[in-house]
Design a protein around this motif. Structure first.
Motif, short mmCIF file in Angstrom:
data_model
loop_
_atom_site.label_atom_id
_atom_site.label_comp_id
_atom_site.label_asym_id
_atom_site.label_seq_id
_atom_site.Cartn_x
_atom_site.Cartn_y
_atom_site.Cartn_z
N UNK A 87 41.69 39.93 -14.45
CA UNK A 87 41.02 38.65 -14.31
C UNK A 87 39.53 38.91 -14.18
N UNK A 88 38.77 37.83 -14.10
CA UNK A 88 37.32 37.95 -13.91
C UNK A 88 36.94 37.86 -12.43
N UNK A 89 37.94 37.90 -11.55
CA UNK A 89 37.67 37.85 -10.12
C UNK A 89 37.77 39.20 -9.45
N UNK A 90 38.35 40.18 -10.13
CA UNK A 90 38.51 41.51 -9.55
C UNK A 90 38.51 42.54 -10.66
N UNK A 91 38.29 43.80 -10.29
CA UNK A 91 38.31 44.90 -11.25
C UNK A 91 39.72 45.47 -11.34
N UNK A 92 40.11 45.83 -12.55
CA UNK A 92 41.42 46.43 -12.75
C UNK A 92 41.39 47.88 -12.29
N UNK A 93 42.31 48.23 -11.40
CA UNK A 93 42.28 49.56 -10.79
C UNK A 93 43.38 50.48 -11.29
N UNK A 94 44.39 49.94 -11.95
CA UNK A 94 45.50 50.78 -12.38
C UNK A 94 46.54 50.97 -11.31
N UNK A 95 46.40 50.29 -10.18
CA UNK A 95 47.38 50.38 -9.09
C UNK A 95 47.48 49.01 -8.44
N UNK A 96 48.67 48.72 -7.91
CA UNK A 96 48.85 47.44 -7.24
C UNK A 96 48.05 47.42 -5.94
N UNK A 97 47.57 46.24 -5.60
CA UNK A 97 46.72 46.11 -4.42
C UNK A 97 47.21 44.93 -3.58
N UNK A 98 47.21 45.14 -2.25
CA UNK A 98 47.55 44.09 -1.31
C UNK A 98 46.36 43.89 -0.37
N UNK A 99 45.92 42.65 -0.30
CA UNK A 99 44.79 42.33 0.56
C UNK A 99 45.15 41.11 1.40
N UNK A 100 44.87 41.18 2.70
CA UNK A 100 45.08 40.02 3.56
C UNK A 100 43.99 39.96 4.63
N UNK A 101 43.77 38.76 5.12
CA UNK A 101 42.71 38.53 6.08
C UNK A 101 43.11 37.39 7.00
N UNK A 102 42.86 37.57 8.29
CA UNK A 102 43.05 36.51 9.27
C UNK A 102 41.79 36.39 10.13
N UNK A 103 41.28 35.18 10.27
CA UNK A 103 40.05 34.96 11.03
C UNK A 103 40.25 33.82 12.01
N UNK A 104 39.90 34.05 13.28
CA UNK A 104 40.09 33.07 14.33
C UNK A 104 38.76 32.79 15.02
N UNK A 105 38.45 31.50 15.17
CA UNK A 105 37.25 31.09 15.89
C UNK A 105 37.66 30.16 17.03
N UNK A 106 37.30 30.54 18.26
CA UNK A 106 37.73 29.79 19.43
C UNK A 106 36.59 29.56 20.40
N UNK A 107 36.14 28.31 20.57
CA UNK A 107 35.14 28.00 21.60
C UNK A 107 35.82 27.75 22.95
N UNK A 108 35.13 28.12 24.03
CA UNK A 108 35.66 27.95 25.38
C UNK A 108 34.58 27.35 26.26
N UNK A 109 35.03 26.79 27.38
CA UNK A 109 34.11 26.25 28.39
C UNK A 109 33.12 25.27 27.76
N UNK A 110 33.68 24.25 27.08
CA UNK A 110 32.86 23.21 26.46
C UNK A 110 31.84 23.79 25.49
N UNK A 111 32.30 24.70 24.65
CA UNK A 111 31.50 25.34 23.58
C UNK A 111 30.39 26.23 24.12
N UNK A 112 30.43 26.55 25.39
CA UNK A 112 29.41 27.45 25.92
C UNK A 112 29.69 28.90 25.55
#
Length: 772
Positions: free
Chosen positions: A531-556
């Motif tokens: 595809x035009x979104x990634x480079x072909x590497x000749x090997x299967x690739x697995x990518x995952x990401x988890x991102x958490x944002x948590x404010x506390x104490x009334x956003x302080x």
């Protein structure tokens, strides 16, 4: 009990001297409506009965007599804004122009070029056709005396969709305001009625408290006393007959006069009592009308706020305009073709960024055409020449091949809502491979690719969105039959082959109760997927990401943390590699009122190093940072204090420079008062093999509205050098009316060099900027 309460305008009627009520009763909508008339009203202020339902718990309809104004009408439509007799310009042009020349005695890269100049000329034009149709034009030219930086000229012409929507919303809002202003005639009449009643109440109160009332009361008491005395005279006194008769006649006359005056006093008493009753009645009516006025005004304000919010937050202009037609907003306030243009998401010609899906085309710079059209169905077309050289100092000029991309999309649903889109992409890509690039001839081979993706987006609610995509592509040319006995598109329809498939999922979520924001991403690509979104590497690739944002104490206090498995993606490495690493990061920021802003983080960093001809390495290591910033005032002086600490967790093999495994501390103090601003920096950098201390200051002075100057010095104490190193900086800014802004800057500093030495580096910059 009466079902109708009729409140007439007593003030106006009293001023004329009489009140008249009509005797005829007519039936309207199943309710009895009593007609109110006041024959003594002036012709220009005739009354009309206005029924307001639901304003009383006791009565169904509350009638108020409101003076009619000239030209008033119940059916009010939005009048067009007064059209001035002026000529609408065919094309209005605003924008800016920039010229920038940058000089470096040395380049801060692995290359050793000296005295490099780089020139950039850029202009942005905002074009408005007939004051309704906005466009943007960007032109950029860059050239240099260095062989490492490519010379280019870019142009982009696009329809300004955001400005078009803003313009339409502004027109709609102005029309709504005009409509509601025209409907506020009742409120104005009520306000005039309130003022008239207040004036009448004031006149009555003043008449009851006037001195003549007190005098008449005194006279009344005196006459009552005289009357009593006249009837209780002495009978023992003997008077002549003639005098007695005369006295009787006089007494009789006095009695008649007393009786006459007593009648007048009784009438006046009745008048005072009536006025008091009338005053109480007027005050009751005034209170009711004022309550109604406040209620109607609050209702109009709430409606206005609701409509304004709807206009500002509305993305579908066609649906918004149709809804506002209920408020008698005509189509003539909108530009011709607004329904079509409001659905035109993108229209771009020239250099732009193609950004569609994760498995087809994403963040690719192309020179060509892009169109996105999304009324109810979605249509998209993109075609252009591709240039992947975002790091143009790495790839030599002689080993580039032409690349292009073509994409077509179709589906149902809005782009920002629930939808299902089918994408077909094709084109020609350059095969980035260091071993092939270094072969004799120096050309990099190219190959064709194509693929199909199906993307769906579903919003579970306004805070949670799930995006999924599946894709299948052609096979790389080195993986297919060399005799080409089958069509190169055969792999797309061959569902027994799984190595050229890919799948991706994205989750976007927000939980209002806890103010938690979570995003997740999962992507799997087969070994032969292209595809035009990634480079072909000749090997299967697995990518995952988890991102958490948590404010506390009334956003302080806010925590941001992520965990990802990131595929090692380098286009300059040989094919058939597979490498992944687990990377974690965490950052916390505390913002407490009247306290410094505190921040701390631990996250990965990357460094790309050129190790030889067409040989590159990329290292990854962790960095820990912490900072504190405080803004405060001392009298009329504005001050800010910063402290920043960083620690690099890398080794000598991870870095090509001497700054590895180091600890760094920076203290900065800034002050601004009047025309002066001061800056003082002190930094410390330590490692296992060196210590470095740096002091730097700068003073800026606004000499006038036109001229600003600045200058400073820096001192570096490096433990591996016997002497101190000195540098300087200076700047000049000219803000010349009608001509523009001119900025000049020079700086002498130092770069890390070979053998752990410091290399002198001079930097200069001249910038001209003009807005028109």
């Amino acid at each position: 009990m009466l079902k109708l309460l009729t409140i007439s305008v007593i003030g106006w009627c009293m001023s004329a001297g009489s009140i008249a009520y009509a005797n005829n009763i007519r039936h309207l909508n199943g309710r009895n409506e009593q007609k109110i008339a006041c024959d003594t009203f002036p012709a220009r202020e005739r009354l009309r009965a206005v029924g307001i339902s639901g304003v009383s718990n006791r009565y169904d309809v509350f009638y108020i007599g409101i003076p009619e104004t000239n030209g008033a009408s119940e059916n009010v439509t939005v009048a067009q804004q007064p059209v001035e007799n002026r000529r609408v310009p065919l094309l209005k042009i605003t924008g800016n122009i920039l010229y920038d020349v940058n000089y470096r005695s040395r380049i801060d890269t692995p290359y050793a070029e000296k005295n490099v100049y780089q020139h950039t000329v850029q202009t942005r034009l905002d074009l408005v056709y007939k004051e309704r149709y906005p466009f943007k034009l960007y032109v950029t030219t860059r050239f240099s005396n260095s062989s490492l930086f490519r010379k280019y000229t870019d142009l982009n012409f696009q329809f300004n969709q955001s400005e078009f929507k803003r313009n339409i919303k502004e027109r709609l809002w102005n029309s709504v305001q005009s409509y509601l202003a025209s409907k506020s005639g009742k409120l104005d009449s009520l306000k005039r009625l309130i003022e008239t009643k207040k004036k009448t109440i004031g006149n009555l109160s003043q008449s009851l408290q006037a001195p003549d009332v007190t005098q008449k009361m005194v006279e009344e008491r005196e006459k009552e006393l005289l009357s009593k005395r006249s009837g209780t005279g002495s009978h023992n006194q003997h008077l002549p007959v003639d005098k007695v008769d005369s006295l009787k006649e006089r007494v009789s006359d006095v009695k008649d006069k007393i009786i006459e005056e007593a009648g007048k006093i009784d009438q006046y008493k009745d008048s005072i009592t009536a006025k008091k009753q009338q005053l109480d009645s007027l005050r009751t009516e005034l209170e009711a009308i004022e309550n109604l006025y406040r209620k109607l005004k609050l209702n109009d304000e709430l409606n206005l706020a609701a409509v304004k919010k709807q206009i500002e937050s509305g993305n579908d202009l066609t649906a918004l305009a149709a809804h506002l037609q209920q408020l008698n907003v005509p189509d003539t306030v909108l530009p011709k073709g607004y329904k079509t243009l409001s659905s035109l998401q993108t229209l771009s010609i020239g250099r732009s960024t193609a950004d569609y899906t994760e498995l087809s085309v994403r963040n690719v710079s192309i020179t060509g055409l892009q169109v996105e059209f999304n009324p109810r169905y979605y249509y998209a077309l993109a075609v252009g020449k591709v240039d992947y050289r975002f790091r143009d100092y790495i790839v030599p000029n002689g080993v580039r091949s032409n690349q292009y991309v073509a994409l077509a999309r179709f589906g149902k649903g809005m782009k920002n809502g629930n939808h299902l889109y089918l994408t077909y992409y094709t084109g020609k890509r350059q095969f980035f491979n260091a071993s092939i690039a270094s072969q004799a001839g120096g050309s990099i081979p190219e190959y064709k690719l194509a693929g199909v993706t199906l993307e769906g987006q579903y919003r579970l609610n306004k805070n949670i969105t799930l995006i999924g995509e599946v894709a299948k592509s052609t096979m790389p040319y080195y993986s297919v039959d060399s005799l080409q006995r089958k069509s190169w598109m055969n792999a797309v329809s061959n569902f027994n082959e799984r190595s050229n498939e890919a799948v991706a999922f994205n989750l976007l979520s927000y939980f209002p109760k806890t103010r938690t924001r979570f995003t997740g991403n999962l992507r799997y690509t087969g070994a032969n997927f292209q595809s035009f979104s990634s480079f072909t590497t000749g090997a299967s690739q697995l990518k995952w990401l988890g991102r958490l944002e948590q404010p506390l104490f009334k956003k302080q206090l806010t925590f941001v943390t992520s965990l990802q498995q990131n595929d090692y993606n380098n286009p300059f490495l040989a094919t058939t590699y597979k490498s992944s690493s687990l990377l974690a990061s965490i950052q916390a920021t505390a913002r407490i009122k009247k306290w410094p802003v505190l921040s701390a983080g631990y996250y990965p960093s990357y460094q790309l190093i050129k190790t030889g001809d067409d040989q590159y390495t990329e290292t990854r290591y962790y960095i820990m940072t912490g900072s504190a910033g405080y803004y405060y005032n001392i009298k009329e002086t504005q001050l800010s204090t910063y402290a920043v600490y960083s620690r690099f967790y890398n080794e000598m093999s991870d870095s090509g420079f001497v700054y590895y495994n180091s600890k760094n501390l920076l203290l900065s103090q800034n002050a601004a008062f009047g025309r002066f601003s001061l800056m003082l920096n002190a930094s410390l950098s330590t490692s296992t093999e060196y210590d470095m201390y740096t002091l730097e200051n700068n003073v800026q002075v606004a000499v006038s509205k036109i001229v600003s100057v600045g200058a400073g010095a820096k001192m570096i104490r490096y433990s591996l050098l016997p002497e101190k190193q000195w540098g300087y900086n200076a700047s000049l800014t000219l803000r010349i009316p009608r001509l523009g802004d001119i900025q000049l800057m020079i700086d002498k500093g130092f770069l890390p060099g070979l053998n752990r030495q410091l290399t002198e580096n001079r930097v200069g910059r001249l910038t001209y900027y003009k807005t028109f």
